[in-house]
Write an enzyme that holds these catalytic residues in place. Structure first.
Site, PDB file in Angstrom:
ATOM      1  N   THR A 187       8.804  27.687   4.749  1.00  0.00           N
ATOM      2  CA  THR A 187       7.885  26.749   4.092  1.00  0.00           C
ATOM      3  C   THR A 187       7.722  27.153   2.644  1.00  0.00           C
ATOM      4  O   THR A 187       7.578  28.334   2.354  1.00  0.00           O
ATOM      5  CB  THR A 187       6.504  26.810   4.772  1.00  0.00           C
ATOM      6  OG1 THR A 187       6.619  26.212   6.040  1.00  0.00           O
ATOM      7  CG2 THR A 187       5.439  26.082   3.971  1.00  0.00           C
ATOM      8  N   GLY A 217       1.955  21.155  11.751  1.00  0.00           N
ATOM      9  CA  GLY A 217       1.397  22.480  11.473  1.00  0.00           C
ATOM     10  C   GLY A 217       0.330  22.445  10.396  1.00  0.00           C
ATOM     11  O   GLY A 217      -0.303  21.409  10.152  1.00  0.00           O
ATOM     12  N   ASP A 218       0.159  23.578   9.748  1.00  0.00           N
ATOM     13  CA  ASP A 218      -0.883  23.697   8.719  1.00  0.00           C
ATOM     14  C   ASP A 218      -0.459  23.102   7.375  1.00  0.00           C
ATOM     15  O   ASP A 218      -1.300  22.733   6.554  1.00  0.00           O
ATOM     16  CB  ASP A 218      -1.202  25.178   8.498  1.00  0.00           C
ATOM     17  CG  ASP A 218       0.031  25.954   8.030  1.00  0.00           C
ATOM     18  OD1 ASP A 218       1.123  25.756   8.604  1.00  0.00           O
ATOM     19  OD2 ASP A 218      -0.084  26.743   7.074  1.00  0.00           O
ATOM     20  N   THR A 238       1.906  30.387   4.612  1.00  0.00           N
ATOM     21  CA  THR A 238       3.177  30.255   5.322  1.00  0.00           C
ATOM     22  C   THR A 238       3.044  31.030   6.632  1.00  0.00           C
ATOM     23  O   THR A 238       2.178  31.881   6.777  1.00  0.00           O
ATOM     24  CB  THR A 238       4.339  30.789   4.466  1.00  0.00           C
ATOM     25  OG1 THR A 238       5.571  30.616   5.175  1.00  0.00           O
ATOM     26  CG2 THR A 238       4.174  32.248   4.122  1.00  0.00           C
ATOM     27  N   GLY A 239       3.910  30.697   7.571  1.00  0.00           N
ATOM     28  CA  GLY A 239       3.833  31.385   8.859  1.00  0.00           C
ATOM     29  C   GLY A 239       3.426  30.411   9.950  1.00  0.00           C
ATOM     30  O   GLY A 239       3.598  29.200   9.806  1.00  0.00           O
ATOM     31  N   LEU A 240       2.906  30.936  11.038  1.00  0.00           N
ATOM     32  CA  LEU A 240       2.605  30.083  12.192  1.00  0.00           C
ATOM     33  C   LEU A 240       1.368  29.219  11.917  1.00  0.00           C
ATOM     34  O   LEU A 240       0.243  29.714  11.862  1.00  0.00           O
ATOM     35  CB  LEU A 240       2.408  30.927  13.448  1.00  0.00           C
ATOM     36  CG  LEU A 240       2.399  30.057  14.706  1.00  0.00           C
ATOM     37  CD1 LEU A 240       3.806  29.534  15.019  1.00  0.00           C
ATOM     38  CD2 LEU A 240       1.865  30.833  15.892  1.00  0.00           C
TER      39      LEU A 240
HETATM   40  C1  SD4 Z   1       4.207  25.459  10.154  1.00  0.00           C
HETATM   41  N1  SD4 Z   1       3.419  26.915   8.426  1.00  0.00           N
HETATM   42  O1  SD4 Z   1       4.643  24.338  10.347  1.00  0.00           O
HETATM   43  C2  SD4 Z   1       4.538  26.123   8.854  1.00  0.00           C
HETATM   44  C3  SD4 Z   1       5.793  26.915   9.017  1.00  0.00           C
HETATM   45  C4  SD4 Z   1       5.994  27.918   7.947  1.00  0.00           C
HETATM   46  O2  SD4 Z   1       7.148  29.458   6.838  1.00  0.00           O
HETATM   47  O3  SD4 Z   1       5.173  28.190   7.139  1.00  0.00           O
HETATM   48  N2  SD4 Z   1       7.071  28.553   7.833  1.00  0.00           N
HETATM   49  O4  SD4 Z   1       3.549  26.075  10.970  1.00  0.00           O
END
Ligand code: SD4
Length: 325
Positions: A187, A217-218, A238-240
């Site tokens: 992301t 997502g976020d 970024t991330g989950l």
């Molecule tokens: C998500 N936050 O869709 C995003 C994925 C992401 O680095 O950040 N990847 O959950």
């Protein structure tokens, strides 16, 4: 100070300014005892932030505004098929469909977002149109697509042969267990402070690879994936995404800066909050970056492996995010 000493001091400042190493505005601010504002600045998540920052810097260095800069910046990985979790070439969901999420926010708290958008290469530009041309903040799915088409965006196939091949491979076992820093690591969140001292931010992604069809997502959620308050600062994540949404992560980081924390400390405290609220974070990666009104910036993440790109008057660099575990 004697007038001669004053003269020497000022001419020394002038020389440094001419050499381009120390902008005169900062030099004067420093000499007056005020905290110098470091501007313009652009920061963005991950190493693909380097070419993205270059595009943003082109705008910022010509006194362009932060909003135009972040849009131009994140369009770079959106259009690059080698970046596998943003825009064109992004990993699909488990049904083989590339669905995109993006949002943008300006200095006046205007914001726009699209989620679960298919077939459009530059969701960030659609998000900006939602912000500027509609009374709404967010459009999703088919409605977002119809809106994009009405604004002249082209319908395209975003699934590249490489991503399709990986998806088919994944389908053999179809086990949903994102590999941190790898399958979830692209992301792009970008924050900029322009020459005028105004902030803006953008965030765009194809989301968690092999997510359920319809999952958002976020990244397109204002306050979670991105937040900008022009009085204080801006943050992006970024991330989950599920973990970030639970804590309204980017808004939390900005509020922590409002309380007086540096950008890095604010990101660290937000990461600690996420850790505290989740029983097991061994497979959970979340990273934040933040930028304040003084042009100070920082980042922090749960696990080692996250980095972010920075471009200022002193040049550009990739910084390894500090981490908790
Ligand atoms: C998500 N936050 O869709 C995003 C994925 C992401 O680095 O950040 N990847 O959950």
């Amino acid at each position: 100070m004697s007038s001669r000493r004053k003269f020497l001091k000022l001419s020394a400042l002038g020389t440094t300014f001419l050499s381009g190493l120390y902008p005169i505005e900062q030099a004067f601010a420093g000499s007056l005892g005020k905290k110098a504002v470091n501007k313009p600045v652009v920061i963005s998540t991950w190493d693909h932030g380097m070419p993205a920052n270059d595009a943003a810097w082109k705008v910022l260095s010509q006194k362009g505004n932060a909003l135009d800069a972040v849009e131009a910046g994140v369009r770079v990985p959106e259009g690059d098929p080698r970046v596998r979790t943003v825009g064109y070439g992004g990993y699909p969901d488990r049904e083989g469909k590339v669905t995109l999420d993006a949002c943008i926010m300006d200095k006046d708290s205007n914001c726009g977002a699209v989620a679960f958008l298919q077939h459009i290469k530059h969701p960030i530009s659609v998000a900006r149109k939602v912000m500027e041309d509609t009374p709404h903040v967010m459009l999703v799915g088919e409605g977002a697509l119809q809106f994009a088409l009405s604004k002249g965006f082209q319908k395209e196939n975003l699934l590249t042969p490489e991503s399709e091949k990986d998806w088919k491979e994944w389908m053999k076992e179809s086990k949903y267990k994102p590999v941190i820093n790898i399958e979830n690591h692209d992301t792009i969140g970008m924050l900029a402070l322009d020459a005028n001292g105004d902030l803006a931010g953008a965030c765009t992604t194809s989301g968690a690879s092999y997510k359920m069809h319809g999952r958002v997502g976020d990244s397109p959620i204002i306050g979670a994936g991105l937040f900008v308050d022009n009085e204080v600062g801006a943050a992006t994540a970024t991330g989950l995404g599920e973990a970030v949404i639970r804590m309204v992560g980017s808004h939390l980081v900005v509020e922590l800066m409002r309380q007086g924390n540096s950008p890095e400390k604010a990101c660290k405290l937000a990461v600690e909050r996420i850790i505290a609220k989740h029983k097991d974070v061994s497979d959970l990666q979340v990273g934040f970056i933040a930028l304040n009104k003084q042009g100070e910036y920082g980042g922090y993440c749960i696990h080692k492996g996250f980095n972010y790109a920075v471009h200022t008057n002193s040049g550009k660099k990739l910084i390894d995010g500090k981490y908790k575990l």
